[in-house]
Design an enzyme around this catalytic site. Structure first.
Site, PDB file in Angstrom:
ATOM      1  CB  THR A   1       0.445  -2.224  11.847  1.00  0.00           C
ATOM      2  OG1 THR A   1       0.171  -1.808  13.146  1.00  0.00           O
ATOM      3  CG2 THR A   1      -0.777  -2.097  10.975  1.00  0.00           C
TER       4      THR A   1
ATOM      5  CG  ASN B   1       0.691   8.737   7.917  1.00  0.00           C
ATOM      6  OD1 ASN B   1      -0.009   7.831   7.498  1.00  0.00           O
ATOM      7  ND2 ASN B   1       1.970   8.579   8.240  1.00  0.00           N
TER       8      ASN B   1
ATOM      9  CB  THR C   1      -0.981   0.013   1.187  1.00  0.00           C
ATOM     10  OG1 THR C   1      -0.286  -0.283   2.392  1.00  0.00           O
ATOM     11  CG2 THR C   1      -2.070  -1.016   0.986  1.00  0.00           C
TER      12      THR C   1
ATOM     13  CD  GLU D   1       2.791   5.377   6.411  1.00  0.00           C
ATOM     14  OE1 GLU D   1       1.923   4.839   5.722  1.00  0.00           O
ATOM     15  OE2 GLU D   1       2.535   6.003   7.447  1.00  0.00           O
TER      16      GLU D   1
ATOM     17  CB  SER E   1      -6.831  12.851  -0.995  1.00  0.00           C
ATOM     18  OG  SER E   1      -5.568  13.161  -0.461  1.00  0.00           O
TER      19      SER E   1
ATOM     20  CE  LYS F   1       0.307  -3.395   4.312  1.00  0.00           C
ATOM     21  NZ  LYS F   1      -0.396  -2.180   4.088  1.00  0.00           N
TER      22      LYS F   1
END
Lengths: 413, 413
Positions: B195, B408, B158, B285, B413, B184
């Protein structure tokens, strides 16, 4: 101090009245930088009653240790606050520095070392050169004045972008008393204690034990309900002083926190503490939005508070707020990770007045447009109803922005 | 998927061998975007033994509920994984979607619904249109191939910037077996479970109960010791399958995790799990630096892990790492806020090989230059010795950068 003032700063400051029995002065002692105001002295010419609440860190600063040791006497004559150096994790040198500072203050003010209170903020781990205080405290004691609250608030700022002041009045037995407070704090803010320094004084005549009870109770829904970054400081200090000068107007000294005469005072104090605590959040490092998180329907108030803090401390919730993204799925995530009892299918979530989720799924009337309109505001209210009991709690936080990262990625230099 | 690959990405990927008994295929089902690969089907033509570990969230996703319900059978024939929609907090619609997906998979593969496993990642709270799977799973079953591991890893990405694969071999009773795994995860990463989604398969012949014991033990020092942002997903799923095809080479089926024949396999499995878990952190991230946090001398291993996670989850520690700032005072802060026993005056802290603090104060030989040199590296090791006992733990995290906030603040969007 930051160049830009937080967009969440108050539009104006209250006029801070003189409070009988308290004088203050500031000076530039050169703790970290030359020619920058970095020391505040508060003087009580007659002993004030004192109460305190401190960080729950297992590695508290030397000034916190020092204050805790003095608190049982219940008497205060002087407070020395410095910025630029936290005197935390400084070992035996840290204790030597607090002793020397207290000695300088007791010489300047003419009081016992056990009537001195100390607070330091700034970098952790650097030895504090306390000899610098000796040169300035005597002059400060001479020049200290009562009309100095806003200046005092400015003197204790570090990464704060605006000074934090509040004032209230109340009646005790028909006599009007005043409460003034100042606070500093912008990062390393999490409950127990919300990381900051705050000094509150009243001219009311209240015994130390009663004062302590009022303060310990008052921090729960105020300073212990705000979080900027979940990080707990080594230096959090909140001190409350009562000069007792209202006795001159006929106020009879209050000995017990249970005295019904204190109801108005308690309400005013709690309101002032909340005011200062929210000002700290509104100055959260890099903050662009203020977030109020209310949890209802939890198993207990304590469970509600843990869930509310799980939401308020979630980086993903806070970045979503920064991005004005009505990403309520992250609120579900934060409820789920709190460890408290929750039943997915009873959960309901609101952004502002817009219910976005109910009965374990998206609200049938969900409107992206309506929730986005909420998120574009400066003050955001998030509510989660757990649907299991009657526990409630409200906490306050701010968004997590790139500016927070910038400020804290380069703080020491 | 992000435009830029993490600077911490592996320089090369291992050749992923075919693993007997597993076939895979991907497809674009249009879950969220058109013409984007978003479904992975894993097929076991003969039933595989299965073990699983899932999120500890109190609000788990519908696929997590579905897998948990099937796990006691210990048999797997198909796994359906989709990105684009987490099917979490989707209420009764969520359960209907998992049932429909499992029905489509059982029709395509020719197995029972209780032999199907499901995993979904993506946005929380949006209903998942599971009718989209019916159109693609039949074809996928036909075209599925064994030489597809890297492609499978790509299909489940993702916000990941690179696919995560690992392979190991081991011997059981003289027979060589293979373990392949994919994972992932990039954000909403915190222990219990870290997670992410991960699917690991081996051709070893191991009974479900033994497999589960191996997996439950193996996640502790691997996936349950990594954190990107302290946020726990609703969807964390780690599944381990054993096809048993090594029986054809004479491997005698292992019934118990205590069987000494498993020692090599256990080591290889644990090594693979750690490899995948660290790949997840290295793709955190916005991550620019990898941080290993080791705590020694705590009261217990559990206390050491809580202190290590307090350090690894501290926004102030993580932003200091991002800013290459050897701000060890924030490590003191994080130790202090963990709630675990700590004695300021026994604490010692290292950045890399440089001891920066000892005996409750800055190391007498402290060198800003030496610590800064450590902080400029891509992989940073932070060690804190609590000086109270023998508890140790190591966890891994990444720095907190402006890119994390950017990713984040605008994820949906």
């Amino acid at each position: 101090m930051s160049a830009t003032v937080s967009p969440l700063a108050p539009k104006s400051y209250p006029d801070m009245p003189v409070l009988r029995g308290v004088r203050m002065a500031t000076a530039a002692a050169g703790i970290k930088y030359k020619n920058r105001t970095d020391v505040l002295l508060m003087v009580f010419d007659e002993p004030a009653a004192v109460a305190g609440v401190f960080t729950r860190s297992k590695c508290p600063s030397a000034p916190v240790d020092f204050c805790r040791a003095n608190l049982p006497t219940g008497r205060a004559r002087a407070v020395v606050v410095n910025s630029g150096n936290a005197n935390a994790f400084t070992g035996v040198k840290g204790k030597a520095a607090t002793d020397l500072t207290a000695r300088s203050a007791s010489d300047a003010v003419g009081c016992g070392m056990d009537e001195v209170y100390l607070a330091s903020t700034g970098v952790i781990g650097e030895p504090l050169d306390a000899t610098k205080f000796a040169g300035v405290l005597g002059d400060m004691h001479g020049s200290a004045t009562g009309d100095f609250w806003l200046e005092a608030a400015k003197a204790i700022m570090t990464t704060d972008t605006y000074p934090k002041v509040a004032t209230r009045t109340a009646e005790i037995g028909g006599v009007t008393v005043t409460i003034n407070g100042i606070a500093k704090g912008a990062g390393m803010i999490a409950p127990d204690m919300a990381t900051m320094l705050s000094f509150v004084a009243t001219d009311a005549d209240i015994a130390p034990a009663a004062l302590q009870a009022l303060l310990s109770e008052g921090v729960g829904p105020s300073f212990n309900s705000v979080t900027v970054d979940s990080d707990t400081s080594t230096s959090d200090t909140l001190l409350l002083f009562a000069t007792g000068k209202a006795a001159a107007d006929g106020q009879v000294k209050v000995e017990s926190a249970d005295d019904p005469q204190l109801s108005g005072f308690r309400a005013a104090l709690n309101d002032l503490l909340k005011d200062l605590a929210l000002q700290v959040v509104r100055d959260g490092e890099g903050a662009r939005k203020m977030v109020e998180v209310t949890v209802t329907g939890a198993e207990s108030d304590a469970a509600a508070k843990r869930i509310a803090l799980s939401i308020a401390n979630s980086p993903l919730v806070k970045t979503a707020v920064a991005g004005e993204d009505a990403n309520w799925g992250r609120v579900v995530m934060a409820v789920g990770k709190s460890g408290e009892m929750a039943d997915r299918d009873r959960l309901a979530i609101w952004f502002g007045d817009v219910r976005v989720a109910v009965n374990g799924e998206r609200d049938p009337d969900y409107s992206e447009e309506a929730t986005t309109a909420v998120m574009e505001k400066q003050d955001i209210v998030i509510r989660a109803d757990i649907g299991l009991g009657h526990g409630t709690a409200t906490v306050w936080t701010c968004d997590l922005t790139k500016e927070y990262v910038a400020i804290n990625g380069d703080y020491r230099s």
